[in-house]
Design a protein around this motif. Structure first.
Motif, short mmCIF file in Angstrom:
data_model
loop_
_atom_site.label_atom_id
_atom_site.label_comp_id
_atom_site.label_asym_id
_atom_site.label_seq_id
_atom_site.Cartn_x
_atom_site.Cartn_y
_atom_site.Cartn_z
N ARG A 15 1.01 -1.34 0.31
CA ARG A 15 -0.29 -0.08 -0.05
C ARG A 15 1.01 1.24 -0.39
O ARG A 15 1.67 1.65 0.68
CB ARG A 15 -0.77 0.19 1.33
CG ARG A 15 -1.61 1.56 1.24
CD ARG A 15 -3.00 1.91 2.14
NE ARG A 15 -3.35 -0.21 2.94
CZ ARG A 15 -3.46 -0.33 4.44
NH1 ARG A 15 -2.79 0.62 4.87
NH2 ARG A 15 -3.63 -1.79 4.29
N ASN A 16 0.58 1.88 -1.07
CA ASN A 16 1.76 3.08 -0.69
C ASN A 16 2.92 2.91 -1.10
O ASN A 16 3.61 4.26 -0.99
CB ASN A 16 1.29 3.97 -0.27
CG ASN A 16 -0.16 4.87 0.09
OD1 ASN A 16 -0.39 5.04 -1.46
ND2 ASN A 16 -0.90 4.90 1.20
N GLY A 17 3.59 1.82 -1.47
CA GLY A 17 5.09 0.80 -2.06
C GLY A 17 5.31 0.62 -0.89
O GLY A 17 6.84 0.36 -0.65
N ARG A 66 -8.27 -1.90 -1.42
CA ARG A 66 -8.74 -1.02 -2.23
C ARG A 66 -7.74 -0.68 -3.74
O ARG A 66 -6.73 -0.52 -3.09
CB ARG A 66 -8.71 1.01 -1.74
CG ARG A 66 -9.73 0.68 -1.02
CD ARG A 66 -9.70 1.55 0.07
NE ARG A 66 -9.10 2.84 -1.09
CZ ARG A 66 -8.34 4.21 -0.24
NH1 ARG A 66 -9.36 4.35 0.81
NH2 ARG A 66 -7.26 5.04 -0.42
N PRO A 67 -8.47 -1.43 -4.92
CA PRO A 67 -7.26 -1.26 -5.51
C PRO A 67 -6.54 0.24 -6.58
O PRO A 67 -5.41 -0.15 -6.57
CB PRO A 67 -8.33 -1.94 -6.99
CG PRO A 67 -9.72 -2.11 -6.28
CD PRO A 67 -9.26 -1.46 -5.55
N LEU A 68 -7.28 1.33 -6.02
CA LEU A 68 -6.18 2.52 -5.97
C LEU A 68 -5.24 2.64 -5.53
O LEU A 68 -4.11 3.43 -6.24
CB LEU A 68 -7.35 3.67 -6.37
CG LEU A 68 -8.90 3.79 -6.85
CD1 LEU A 68 -9.54 4.50 -5.73
CD2 LEU A 68 -8.25 3.78 -8.07
N ASP A 69 -4.74 1.89 -3.98
CA ASP A 69 -3.54 2.39 -3.65
C ASP A 69 -3.10 1.00 -2.88
O ASP A 69 -2.12 1.01 -2.25
CB ASP A 69 -3.47 2.96 -2.15
CG ASP A 69 -4.82 2.58 -0.71
OD1 ASP A 69 -5.39 1.85 -1.77
OD2 ASP A 69 -4.41 3.53 -0.26
N THR A 70 -2.77 0.34 -3.88
CA THR A 70 -2.64 -1.20 -3.27
C THR A 70 -1.65 -2.02 -4.21
O THR A 70 -2.61 -1.75 -5.67
CB THR A 70 -3.86 -2.26 -3.25
OG1 THR A 70 -4.36 -2.20 -1.81
CG2 THR A 70 -3.28 -3.55 -3.10
#
Length: 189
Positions: free
Chosen positions: A10-12, A26-30
């Motif tokens: 998540r977020n790198g 959540r696909p947007l930040d994973t």
């Protein structure tokens, strides 16, 4: 699956790491990576030249496994496409290419230093031993988190033309003598 090591980023940053994990995300930040932990088999067919400059073909299988999946994930992209659930790239093909290249170097070393007759007689054992020892001792595989489980060499053969030429004297010794026709036999008498 229990045979898959999962890393969820998540977020790198890695936030979940383990075997067979299941979770909501959540696909947007994973981003998710899946590394197979079961034994993988890699078939090979190597062509080379013997010490007496004859073409030789060796075939077999290298079985490997991932023992340190985090190391491997840092070196090769095992990220999955979150829409399809499949690897976004071809990590197993990358591993296969590396292992095949390393195994081929060891096989060529044996082929180039051994005559054709020796390879036919004992090439399976020599190649299996050399490839197995060479891969087990290679530091790059350990650094990647891989372990060689086994090496099997099923055949070492010359080219088809050379094989026919080598077999010809034996065929000539075991083939029955030719029977001349009765007419030819009577003409001689």
């Amino acid at each position: 699956e229990a045979s898959t090591h999962v890393i969820r980023y998540r977020n790198g940053r890695a936030v979940d790491v383990g075997r067979g994990l299941a979770f909501w995300f959540r696909p947007l930040d994973t981003a998710i990576a899946e590394i197979p932990l079961d034994d993988q088999e890699l078939s090979f067919v190597f062509r080379g030249r013997s010490a007496d400059l004859q073409e030789v073909v060796a075939q077999g299988i290298v079985t490997y496994r991932v023992v340190y999946p985090d190391r491997l994930a840092a070196r090769i992209d095992f990220g999955i496409d979150l829409g399809t659930g499949l690897h976004a790239k071809t990590p197993l093909d990358q591993l296969a290419a590396r292992l095949t290249g390393l195994a081929q170097q060891h096989a060529w070393t044996v082929m180039a230093s051994t005559t054709l007759r020796e390879l036919i007689a004992d090439g399976v054992g020599r190649l299996r031993e050399r490839i197995g020892e060479g891969l087990a001792a290679d530091p790059s595989l350990g650094e990647m988190g891989l372990e060689i489980a086994s090496v099997r060499v099923s055949a070492v053969q010359p080219s088809a033309e050379v094989e026919k030429a080598l077999a010809a004297p034996t065929r000539e010794r075991i083939s029955p003598p030719r029977v001349t026709s009765a007419r030819n036999a009577n003409a001689r008498a």
